[in-house]
Design a protein around this motif. Structure first.
Motif, PDB file in Angstrom:
ATOM      1  N   ILE A  56       0.837  -1.203   0.000  1.00 51.90           N
ATOM      2  CA  ILE A  56       0.000   0.000   0.000  1.00 51.90           C
ATOM      3  C   ILE A  56       0.870   1.251   0.000  1.00 51.90           C
ATOM      4  CG2 ILE A  56      -0.239   0.129   2.523  1.00 51.90           C
ATOM      5  CD1 ILE A  56      -2.899   1.027  -0.123  1.00 51.90           C
ATOM      6  N   THR A  57       2.014   1.196   0.705  1.00 49.46           N
ATOM      7  CA  THR A  57       2.912   2.349   0.713  1.00 49.46           C
ATOM      8  C   THR A  57       3.457   2.604  -0.687  1.00 49.46           C
ATOM      9  OG1 THR A  57       3.517   1.913   3.014  1.00 49.46           O
ATOM     10  CG2 THR A  57       5.003   3.314   1.737  1.00 49.46           C
ATOM     11  N   GLY A  58       3.808   1.501  -1.401  1.00 48.45           N
ATOM     12  CA  GLY A  58       4.304   1.656  -2.763  1.00 48.45           C
ATOM     13  C   GLY A  58       3.288   2.321  -3.667  1.00 48.45           C
ATOM     14  N   VAL A  59       2.027   1.901  -3.531  1.00 51.65           N
ATOM     15  CA  VAL A  59       0.966   2.498  -4.355  1.00 51.65           C
ATOM     16  C   VAL A  59       0.771   3.964  -3.994  1.00 51.65           C
ATOM     17  CG1 VAL A  59      -1.511   2.445  -4.860  1.00 51.65           C
ATOM     18  CG2 VAL A  59      -0.211   0.304  -4.724  1.00 51.65           C
ATOM     19  N   ILE A  60       0.689   4.240  -2.679  1.00 51.43           N
ATOM     20  CA  ILE A  60       0.401   5.599  -2.223  1.00 51.43           C
ATOM     21  C   ILE A  60       1.544   6.559  -2.559  1.00 51.43           C
ATOM     22  CG2 ILE A  60       0.100   6.996  -0.140  1.00 51.43           C
ATOM     23  CD1 ILE A  60      -1.509   4.720   1.049  1.00 51.43           C
ATOM     24  N   VAL A  61       2.772   6.067  -2.528  1.00 52.25           N
ATOM     25  CA  VAL A  61       3.924   6.935  -2.807  1.00 52.25           C
ATOM     26  C   VAL A  61       4.137   7.101  -4.308  1.00 52.25           C
ATOM     27  CG1 VAL A  61       6.427   7.140  -2.611  1.00 52.25           C
ATOM     28  CG2 VAL A  61       5.068   6.453  -0.618  1.00 52.25           C
ATOM     29  N   THR A  62       4.049   5.999  -5.033  1.00 53.04           N
ATOM     30  CA  THR A  62       4.416   6.027  -6.459  1.00 53.04           C
ATOM     31  C   THR A  62       3.443   6.846  -7.301  1.00 53.04           C
ATOM     32  OG1 THR A  62       5.448   3.856  -6.249  1.00 53.04           O
ATOM     33  CG2 THR A  62       4.892   4.599  -8.471  1.00 53.04           C
ATOM     34  N   LEU A  63       2.158   6.583  -7.157  1.00 56.14           N
ATOM     35  CA  LEU A  63       1.185   7.265  -8.021  1.00 56.14           C
ATOM     36  C   LEU A  63       1.212   8.785  -7.834  1.00 56.14           C
ATOM     37  CD1 LEU A  63      -1.878   4.818  -7.937  1.00 56.14           C
ATOM     38  CD2 LEU A  63      -0.102   5.069  -9.682  1.00 56.14           C
ATOM     39  N   PRO A  64       1.183   9.321  -6.599  1.00 54.33           N
ATOM     40  CA  PRO A  64       1.279  10.782  -6.460  1.00 54.33           C
ATOM     41  C   PRO A  64       2.605  11.344  -6.972  1.00 54.33           C
ATOM     42  CG  PRO A  64       0.357   9.816  -4.483  1.00 54.33           C
ATOM     43  CD  PRO A  64       0.852   8.688  -5.318  1.00 54.33           C
ATOM     44  N   GLU A  65       3.712  10.588  -6.804  1.00 54.04           N
ATOM     45  CA  GLU A  65       5.002  11.083  -7.296  1.00 54.04           C
ATOM     46  C   GLU A  65       4.990  11.197  -8.820  1.00 54.04           C
ATOM     47  OE1 GLU A  65       7.566  12.206  -5.806  1.00 54.04           O
ATOM     48  OE2 GLU A  65       7.142  11.724  -3.729  1.00 54.04           O
ATOM     49  N   VAL A  66       4.382  10.200  -9.465  1.00 59.48           N
ATOM     50  CA  VAL A  66       4.276  10.265 -10.932  1.00 59.48           C
ATOM     51  C   VAL A  66       3.426  11.469 -11.329  1.00 59.48           C
ATOM     52  CG1 VAL A  66       3.323   9.097 -12.960  1.00 59.48           C
ATOM     53  CG2 VAL A  66       4.623   7.792 -11.254  1.00 59.48           C
ATOM     54  N   ALA A  67       2.343  11.694 -10.578  1.00 59.53           N
ATOM     55  CA  ALA A  67       1.474  12.831 -10.896  1.00 59.53           C
ATOM     56  C   ALA A  67       2.207  14.156 -10.697  1.00 59.53           C
ATOM     57  CB  ALA A  67       0.224  12.785 -10.036  1.00 59.53           C
ATOM     58  N   ILE A  68       3.006  14.260  -9.628  1.00 61.91           N
ATOM     59  CA  ILE A  68       3.776  15.496  -9.390  1.00 61.91           C
ATOM     60  C   ILE A  68       4.805  15.695 -10.491  1.00 61.91           C
ATOM     61  CG2 ILE A  68       5.452  16.573  -7.841  1.00 61.91           C
ATOM     62  CD1 ILE A  68       3.947  15.344  -5.510  1.00 61.91           C
ATOM     63  N   GLY A  69       5.439  14.574 -10.915  1.00 61.41           N
ATOM     64  CA  GLY A  69       6.406  14.683 -12.027  1.00 61.41           C
ATOM     65  C   GLY A  69       5.746  15.168 -13.297  1.00 61.41           C
ATOM     66  N   ALA A  70       4.544  14.633 -13.583  1.00 60.26           N
ATOM     67  CA  ALA A  70       3.819  15.081 -14.785  1.00 60.26           C
ATOM     68  C   ALA A  70       3.446  16.547 -14.661  1.00 60.26           C
ATOM     69  CB  ALA A  70       2.564  14.224 -14.971  1.00 60.26           C
ATOM     70  N   ALA A  71       3.029  16.975 -13.466  1.00 62.00           N
ATOM     71  CA  ALA A  71       2.688  18.391 -13.262  1.00 62.00           C
ATOM     72  C   ALA A  71       3.918  19.274 -13.418  1.00 62.00           C
ATOM     73  CB  ALA A  71       2.075  18.563 -11.868  1.00 62.00           C
ATOM     74  N   LEU A  72       5.079  18.808 -12.981  1.00 57.27           N
ATOM     75  CA  LEU A  72       6.321  19.580 -13.123  1.00 57.27           C
ATOM     76  C   LEU A  72       6.653  19.810 -14.604  1.00 57.27           C
ATOM     77  CD1 LEU A  72       8.961  20.849 -12.106  1.00 57.27           C
ATOM     78  CD2 LEU A  72       9.922  18.535 -11.987  1.00 57.27           C
ATOM     79  N   VAL A  73       6.569  18.721 -15.391  1.00 57.88           N
ATOM     80  CA  VAL A  73       6.886  18.854 -16.817  1.00 57.88           C
ATOM     81  C   VAL A  73       5.887  19.784 -17.490  1.00 57.88           C
ATOM     82  CG1 VAL A  73       7.027  17.609 -19.014  1.00 57.88           C
ATOM     83  CG2 VAL A  73       7.978  16.591 -16.907  1.00 57.88           C
TER      84      VAL A  73
END
Length: 595
Positions: free
Chosen positions: A256-273
Motif C-alpha cells: 500500500i505504501t508503494g501504491v500511495i507513494v508512487t502514483l502521487p510522485e508520478v502525478a507530481i512529475g507530470a505536473a512539473l513537466v
C-alpha cells in the motif's frame, strides 16, 4: 484460545470498535481536541509557506529586490518556527492525559479480572490476558497520541492543500488529483486484508507470552526432565509463526505504501513537466509553478502516511476488540441477585441439597461432575470427604465459596441459601485452603493476613502460624516481613502449604473448607499440624478433602464420594468395616485404624 476469533474481523467495523474507547477518552477530550486543533493550525501554517514563495519569486526575485528577498526569508523563518512550536505544543498537550487513559484502562482490566468467575480463568491462557493488559494497551495509547489526531489533521491538510493547488492552477491541480481514485480503492482493499492479519499477529503474540510465562514458572520441571531443548523448539516454532504473520503485515504495508507513494510522485512529475512547458510558453508564472509544486510536496507526508495511519488504526481497533472481549465477560455479582429471598430454616451447619454440577464448557453429551449430592455437616462438626481421583471432591469444595455455581440443587449455610448472600458476605464466613498452595510476591505476613477479614494484627498472625506449625517463618531473614518471591517458589512445598493453611485459619472462620491441606508435609510435621488443627476444628464447621487416614481421623464423620455422588456417610471405622470401596481407598492402614 482467542486466535479463532481472527476470522470474524472482516465483518467488524474499525470505527465502531474504536468508539468503545470513548468512555476513557471523554474526561480528557478537551486537551485532545485542543491538540488536534493546534496540529491543524500547524499544518496550515506549513501550507502558507508556498504562498510566500510565490510572492518571493514573482516579486522581489523577479524585481531584483534584495530587501524584499530578506523580508521573504524572514517570513519563511517565522513560519517554520511557528510550525515547530505548534507541533511541540501538541505533543505536550497529549502526553499526560493519554498516559492517564492507559493507566485507567489497565486498572479497570485488572479490577475486572479479579471479579470474573473461575470458569473464565480456566478457559483463558494467562499470556493472552497479560498481552491485553500490556501490549494492546500500549498500542491504544500510541493510536490516541498519533494516528487518531493525524487522521484528522492530514485529512484537513490534504483538503486545504488541494484547494490551494486548484486555486493556483486548475489544470495542474487536476493532473495531481488523477491518482486519487486508485489510491482510495487500494486503501479499502488494504484495510480489509490488514485487519485479519493484525488480529492474528496480536493473538499469536499472546500465545507466545503464555509460553514464556509457563517456561519461567515451570523452569524446575523443564530443567528436572532436561526438556529445555523441546521447550526451546516449541518457542522457536511459535516465534517463527509470529514472524511469518508480521512479515505478512509488512508486505501488505509495503504494497500500500508503494501504491500511495508512487502514483502521487508520478502525478507530481507530470505536473512539473507540464508546468515547466507552460512557464516557458509564458502561460504560467514561475512563482505560481514554485508555489504549486511546493504545496504538492508539502502534501507528500500527509499522503504517504495514509498507509501507516490506516495500519495503526486497524491494530488499535483489534487491540480494542481484544480488550473488550475481557471487559464484556460477565463478572461475579458482588451482591445477592435482586429479588432473592433470604429464607432461613431451622437446619444449621453446612448442607448440600441435591447438588449437581457440570462445567459450562463441557461437551454436550458429557455426564455431570456431581449428581444429586446430599450431605449435611452439623454445626461444629468436621466432615472428611474421601473418594478416588476424579470423583469430584475438589469441585464440590469449590462450590461452597461459589468459585463455581451449582448447576442444580442448592447449598445452605445455617439454613441460608448461599446464593442469597453477597459473595463478600459469603466469603467472610467461609475460608478455604487449596491443595495447590498459591502465594503472592509479598511478605509472609501479607500472604497469611490475606485470609483475615478486616484488620488483623501480630497476635492473629502468630496464632495462625502456630496452628499451621509454620515456626520456620521466624528463621527467615526478615521473619514474617520476608518477601517469599513469585508463587512462593523460594519456599519448599510443605512450607507453602503451611502458610496457605495459616491463611485459612487466621480469620477464625465459621466454615472451613480444606482441600487435602497436609499432602506435602512430612510425618512429624503432619502430626504436629493435626494436633493444632483439632483445636481449630472444635470451634468451626469444616469440610476436609482427605486422601490419608491420618487426615481422615481429624474429622468426626466421613463422606464417600463415588462417581459424583455421596454413596456412604459414617465414621472412619464404620466405613472401613462396611464399605469395600472405602477400605480399598484406605488400604494398608487398617492397623492404624484399629488403634
Amino acid at each position: 484460545m482467542p486466535t479463532t476469533r481472527a476470522a470474524t474481523t472482516r465483518d467488524r467495523s474499525a470505527v465502531r470498535s474504536l468508539l468503545r474507547l470513548w468512555p476513557y477518552v471523554r474526561p480528557v477530550r478537551a486537551r485532545l481536541f485542543t491538540a488536534a486543533f493546534v496540529a491543524i493550525v500547524a499544518s496550515c501554517v506549513g501550507l502558507v509557506i508556498p504562498l510566500v514563495l510565490k510572492w518571493l519569486v514573482d516579486g522581489p526575485v523577479a524585481g531584483r529586490d534584495p530587501a524584499g528577498v530578506w523580508l521573504g526569508a524572514l517570513f519563511l523563518l517565522l513560519l517554520g518556527l511557528a510550525e515547530a512550536l505548534l507541533f511541540g505544543l501538541r505533543r505536550w498537550l497529549v502526553a499526560r492525559p493519554l498516559a492517564g487513559v492507559e493507566a485507567a484502562m489497565r486498572a479497570d482490566l485488572y479490577r475486572h479480572l479479579q471479579r470474573l468467575p473461575v470458569a473464565f480463568h480456566d478457559r483463558w491462557a494467562s499470556g493472552q490476558l497479560l498481552s491485553r493488559g500490556t501490549a494492546d494497551l500500549m498500542l491504544l495509547r500510541m493510536f490516541l497520541a498519533f494516528p487518531l489526531t493525524f487522521l484528522l489533521v492530514n485529512g484537513v491538510t490534504i483538503l486545504v492543500g488541494v484547494i490551494i493547488m486548484l486555486g493556483q492552477d486548475l489544470t495542474l491541480g487536476l493532473v495531481v488529483l488523477g491518482p486519487a481514485v486508485p489510491v482510495i480503492v487500494s486503501c479499502v482493499v488494504f484495510e480489509q486484508r490488514y485487519a485479519g492479519v493484525a488480529r492474528r499477529a496480536q493473538d499469536q503474540g499472546g500465545d507466545l507470552t503464555t509460553v514464556v510465562e509457563e517456561g519461567v514458572l515451570g523452569i524446575r520441571v523443564v530443567k528436572g526432565f532436561g526438556r529445555h531443548r523441546s521447550q526451546a523448539l516449541a518457542f522457536r516454532e511459535l516465534s517463527r509463526t509470529l514472524r511469518g504473520t508480521e512479515l505478512r503485515k509488512a508486505r501488505l504495508l509495503a504494497t500500500i505504501t508503494g501504491v500511495i507513494v508512487t502514483l502521487p510522485e508520478v502525478a507530481i512529475g507530470a505536473a512539473l513537466v507540464l508546468g515547466a512547458v507552460r512557464v516557458a510558453d509564458g502561460r504560467l508564472s514561475a512563482g505560481t509553478l514554485v508555489a504549486f509544486l511546493s504545496t504538492a510536496l508539502a502534501l507528500r507526508w500527509p499522503v504517504d502516511s495514509i498507509g501507516f495511519l490506516l495500519a495503526m488504526s486497524q491494530e488499535a481497533a483489534t487491540a480494542t476488540e481484544r480488550y473488550c472481549e475481557v471487559m464484556d465477560a460477565e463478572p461475579e455479582t458482588a451482591t445477592a441477585p435482586a429479588g432473592t429471598a433470604r429464607e432461613v430454616s431451622a437446619e444449621r451447619g453446612l448442607r448440600f441439597h441435591g447438588v449437581g454440577f457440570r462445567y459450562p464448557d463441557a461437551p454436550a453429551g458429557a455426564p455431570p461432575v456431581l449428581r444429586h449430592v446430599d450431605l449435611h455437616i452439623r454445626p461444629g462438626e468436621s466432615m472428611a470427604l474421601v473418594g478416588a481421583t476424579g470423583s469430584g471432591k475438589t469441585t464440590l469444595t469449590a462450590l461452597v465459596p461459589r468459585l463455581h455455581e451449582v448447576t442444580s440443587g442448592r447449598i445452605t449455610l445455617d439454613g441460608v441459601d448461599i446464593t442469597a448472600l453477597s459473595r463478600r458476605e459469603l466469603r467472610a464466613q467461609v475460608a478455604v485452603a487449596f491443595e495447590e498452595p498459591t502465594l503472592f510476591s509479598a511478605s509472609v505476613a501479607e500472604n497469611v493476613l490475606m485470609g483475615a477479614p478486616g484488620e488483623a494484627g501480630a497476635a492473629e498472625l502468630e496464632r495462625a502460624l502456630s496452628v499451621a506449625q509454620a515456626d520456620f517463618v521466624h528463621g527467615l531473614p526478615q521473619g514474617a516481613d520476608t518477601q517469599v518471591g513469585e508463587q512462593g517458589l523460594s519456599l519448599s512445598g510443605g512450607q507453602r502449604q503451611r502458610l496457605a493453611l495459616a491463611r485459612a485459619v487466621v480469620g477464625r472462620p465459621r466454615f472451613l473448607v480444606l482441600d487435602d491441606p497436609l499432602s506435602a508435609l512430612d510425618v512429624h510435621t503432619e502430626a504436629a499440624v493435626e494436633a493444632a488443627l483439632r483445636e481449630v476444628l472444635a470451634g468451626t464447621t469444616a469440610l476436609i478433602v482427605a486422601h490419608r487416614p491420618s487426615t481422615v481421623l481429624l474429622a468426626d464423620r466421613v463422606a464417600l464420594l463415588s462417581d459424583g455422588r455421596i454413596t456412604a456417610v459414617g465414621t472412619h471405622h464404620e466405613l472401613l468395616r462396611d464399605h469395600a470401596e472405602y477400605a480399598h481407598l484406605m488400604s494398608g492402614t487398617k492397623r492404624e485404624a484399629s488403634r
